[in-house]
Design a protein around this motif. Sequence first.
Motif, short mmCIF file in Angstrom:
data_model
loop_
_atom_site.label_atom_id
_atom_site.label_comp_id
_atom_site.label_asym_id
_atom_site.label_seq_id
_atom_site.Cartn_x
_atom_site.Cartn_y
_atom_site.Cartn_z
N ALA A 12 0.83 -1.21 0.00
CA ALA A 12 0.00 0.00 0.00
C ALA A 12 0.87 1.26 0.00
O ALA A 12 0.58 2.23 -0.71
CB ALA A 12 -0.92 -0.01 1.21
N SER A 13 1.95 1.22 0.78
CA SER A 13 2.84 2.39 0.81
C SER A 13 3.54 2.56 -0.53
O SER A 13 3.75 3.68 -1.00
CB SER A 13 3.86 2.25 1.93
OG SER A 13 4.77 1.19 1.67
N PHE A 14 3.90 1.43 -1.18
CA PHE A 14 4.51 1.52 -2.52
C PHE A 14 3.52 2.11 -3.52
O PHE A 14 3.89 2.91 -4.37
CB PHE A 14 4.94 0.12 -2.98
CG PHE A 14 6.09 -0.47 -2.22
CD1 PHE A 14 7.03 0.35 -1.62
CD2 PHE A 14 6.23 -1.84 -2.09
CE1 PHE A 14 8.10 -0.19 -0.91
CE2 PHE A 14 7.29 -2.38 -1.38
CZ PHE A 14 8.23 -1.56 -0.80
N ALA A 15 2.25 1.70 -3.40
CA ALA A 15 1.22 2.21 -4.32
C ALA A 15 1.06 3.71 -4.16
O ALA A 15 0.88 4.44 -5.14
CB ALA A 15 -0.10 1.48 -4.08
N GLU A 16 1.11 4.19 -2.91
CA GLU A 16 0.98 5.63 -2.66
C GLU A 16 2.13 6.41 -3.29
O GLU A 16 1.98 7.57 -3.67
CB GLU A 16 0.96 5.89 -1.15
CG GLU A 16 -0.33 5.43 -0.47
CD GLU A 16 -0.28 5.67 1.02
OE1 GLU A 16 0.77 6.15 1.51
OE2 GLU A 16 -1.27 5.37 1.70
N TRP A 45 3.70 -4.47 -11.22
CA TRP A 45 4.83 -4.86 -10.38
C TRP A 45 4.35 -5.24 -8.98
O TRP A 45 4.84 -6.20 -8.40
CB TRP A 45 5.85 -3.73 -10.28
CG TRP A 45 6.50 -3.36 -11.58
CD1 TRP A 45 6.36 -4.00 -12.78
CD2 TRP A 45 7.38 -2.27 -11.81
NE1 TRP A 45 7.09 -3.38 -13.75
CE2 TRP A 45 7.75 -2.31 -13.19
CE3 TRP A 45 7.92 -1.27 -11.00
CZ2 TRP A 45 8.61 -1.38 -13.76
CZ3 TRP A 45 8.78 -0.34 -11.57
CH2 TRP A 45 9.12 -0.40 -12.93
N LEU A 46 3.40 -4.47 -8.46
CA LEU A 46 2.83 -4.81 -7.16
C LEU A 46 2.17 -6.18 -7.19
O LEU A 46 2.31 -6.97 -6.25
CB LEU A 46 1.80 -3.76 -6.74
CG LEU A 46 2.31 -2.41 -6.24
CD1 LEU A 46 1.14 -1.46 -6.01
CD2 LEU A 46 3.10 -2.59 -4.95
N ALA A 47 1.45 -6.48 -8.26
CA ALA A 47 0.77 -7.78 -8.37
C ALA A 47 1.79 -8.92 -8.40
O ALA A 47 1.60 -9.95 -7.74
CB ALA A 47 -0.08 -7.81 -9.64
N LYS A 55 -15.34 -8.92 -7.26
CA LYS A 55 -15.11 -9.25 -8.66
C LYS A 55 -13.65 -9.64 -8.91
O LYS A 55 -13.36 -10.68 -9.49
CB LYS A 55 -15.50 -8.07 -9.56
CG LYS A 55 -15.26 -8.34 -11.04
CD LYS A 55 -15.60 -7.11 -11.88
CE LYS A 55 -15.27 -7.35 -13.35
NZ LYS A 55 -15.57 -6.15 -14.18
N ASN A 56 -12.74 -8.80 -8.47
CA ASN A 56 -11.33 -9.09 -8.68
C ASN A 56 -10.86 -10.27 -7.84
O ASN A 56 -9.92 -10.99 -8.22
CB ASN A 56 -10.48 -7.85 -8.37
CG ASN A 56 -10.69 -6.75 -9.38
OD1 ASN A 56 -11.24 -6.96 -10.44
ND2 ASN A 56 -10.26 -5.54 -9.03
N PHE A 57 -11.51 -10.48 -6.70
CA PHE A 57 -11.18 -11.64 -5.86
C PHE A 57 -11.51 -12.94 -6.59
O PHE A 57 -10.73 -13.91 -6.55
CB PHE A 57 -11.97 -11.55 -4.55
CG PHE A 57 -11.78 -12.73 -3.63
CD1 PHE A 57 -10.57 -12.93 -3.00
CD2 PHE A 57 -12.82 -13.62 -3.40
CE1 PHE A 57 -10.38 -14.01 -2.14
CE2 PHE A 57 -12.65 -14.69 -2.54
CZ PHE A 57 -11.43 -14.89 -1.91
N ASN A 68 -7.51 0.72 -11.85
CA ASN A 68 -6.92 0.23 -10.60
C ASN A 68 -7.43 -1.17 -10.29
O ASN A 68 -8.63 -1.44 -10.40
CB ASN A 68 -7.27 1.17 -9.44
CG ASN A 68 -6.57 2.51 -9.55
OD1 ASN A 68 -5.46 2.59 -10.08
ND2 ASN A 68 -7.20 3.54 -9.05
N PHE A 69 -6.52 -2.03 -9.89
CA PHE A 69 -6.89 -3.40 -9.52
C PHE A 69 -6.97 -3.55 -8.01
O PHE A 69 -7.76 -4.32 -7.49
CB PHE A 69 -5.86 -4.38 -10.09
CG PHE A 69 -6.23 -5.83 -9.91
CD1 PHE A 69 -7.22 -6.41 -10.69
CD2 PHE A 69 -5.58 -6.62 -8.97
CE1 PHE A 69 -7.56 -7.74 -10.54
CE2 PHE A 69 -5.92 -7.95 -8.81
CZ PHE A 69 -6.92 -8.52 -9.60
N PHE A 70 -6.15 -2.80 -7.28
CA PHE A 70 -6.08 -2.92 -5.82
C PHE A 70 -6.75 -1.73 -5.13
O PHE A 70 -6.78 -0.62 -5.67
CB PHE A 70 -4.62 -2.98 -5.35
CG PHE A 70 -3.84 -4.14 -5.91
CD1 PHE A 70 -4.03 -5.41 -5.41
CD2 PHE A 70 -2.91 -3.95 -6.92
CE1 PHE A 70 -3.31 -6.48 -5.91
CE2 PHE A 70 -2.19 -5.00 -7.43
CZ PHE A 70 -2.39 -6.28 -6.93
N THR A 71 -7.25 -1.99 -3.91
CA THR A 71 -7.77 -0.93 -3.04
C THR A 71 -7.16 -1.15 -1.66
O THR A 71 -7.55 -2.07 -0.94
CB THR A 71 -9.30 -0.98 -2.95
OG1 THR A 71 -9.85 -0.88 -4.27
CG2 THR A 71 -9.82 0.16 -2.09
#
Length: 308
Positions: A90-94, A101-103, A283-285, A154-157
Amino acid sequence: MTGDSGLGELLLREWTYFWSYFFLQFGQIAGYYVLGMVLGSLISVFGKEKIHGLFAAMRTRKLGVLGLVPASLLGIASPLCMYGTIPIAASFAEQGMEEDWLAAFMMSSILLNPQLLLYSAALGSTAMIIRLVSCFLCGAAAGLCIRIFYKNRNFFTFTSFGKTVNRDTDPNIALRLLKNIGRNFKATALYFVIGVALSALFQRYVPPDAMATLFGRGNRGFGLLMAATIGVPLYACGGGTIPLLMGWLQTGMSMGSATAFMITGPATKITNLGAVKIILGMKNFILYLVFTILFALLSGFVVDYILN
């Protein structure tokens, strides 16, 4: 009296057999468990910040799709569990880290860490290498899917996760390491013993022919599907499943089925699923689950094909 005596002798014999299998299996794998636990703690105490720093430094480099390679490798090198990885991600995403890359980082981190990789050496060098390669490829493939299908979305929240608390803060380096090993032992020892006990029960009461029929090469498609499925209820801790896999491989399980289990098991571990669902949404899950199962089955087929 004769009946009671016969029953007592039967129970004593089965009890003796169980402990014989238990201690045999324990002796074969305990050394790998201890070494893996110590390695995991060493990396957590002395290498964790450097590993995450290397990943953060990728943000300033224009690596494109090639960034999936180091991202997946660094995810494997990271010693944190899923609940520790998500706040860092999450901190990397910010900071503007690419989501593909996060995935890759998070997927490979879910599947493998240095501690579990060393545990897997108990299954033999072939199994350890297959686990390393398949988990790396799964992470890279997850990142590639995000890059292709979620390029402008965006894929992540990550809003539900706060910062992690670093518990490795003792000023005495030796005590810091010992405390980490203690927490590691407390978190994994029970599952390890349960895994050895279940393996002993399988070896005693499940005929080798039955394992070969379910998971062997002669029934490849069904065996792979079974291996991918049983990871859901049986996978509670990576160290606890190594004794089971060792017993299954010795009694006829194909390496492809073992590969499928080693992918779906940690990916569908209940504690991991809870964290993943929070950051993905329903959905993404579902997409995550479908991707994991399909990749596990494909990996199993490829491994069995190559080894055969």
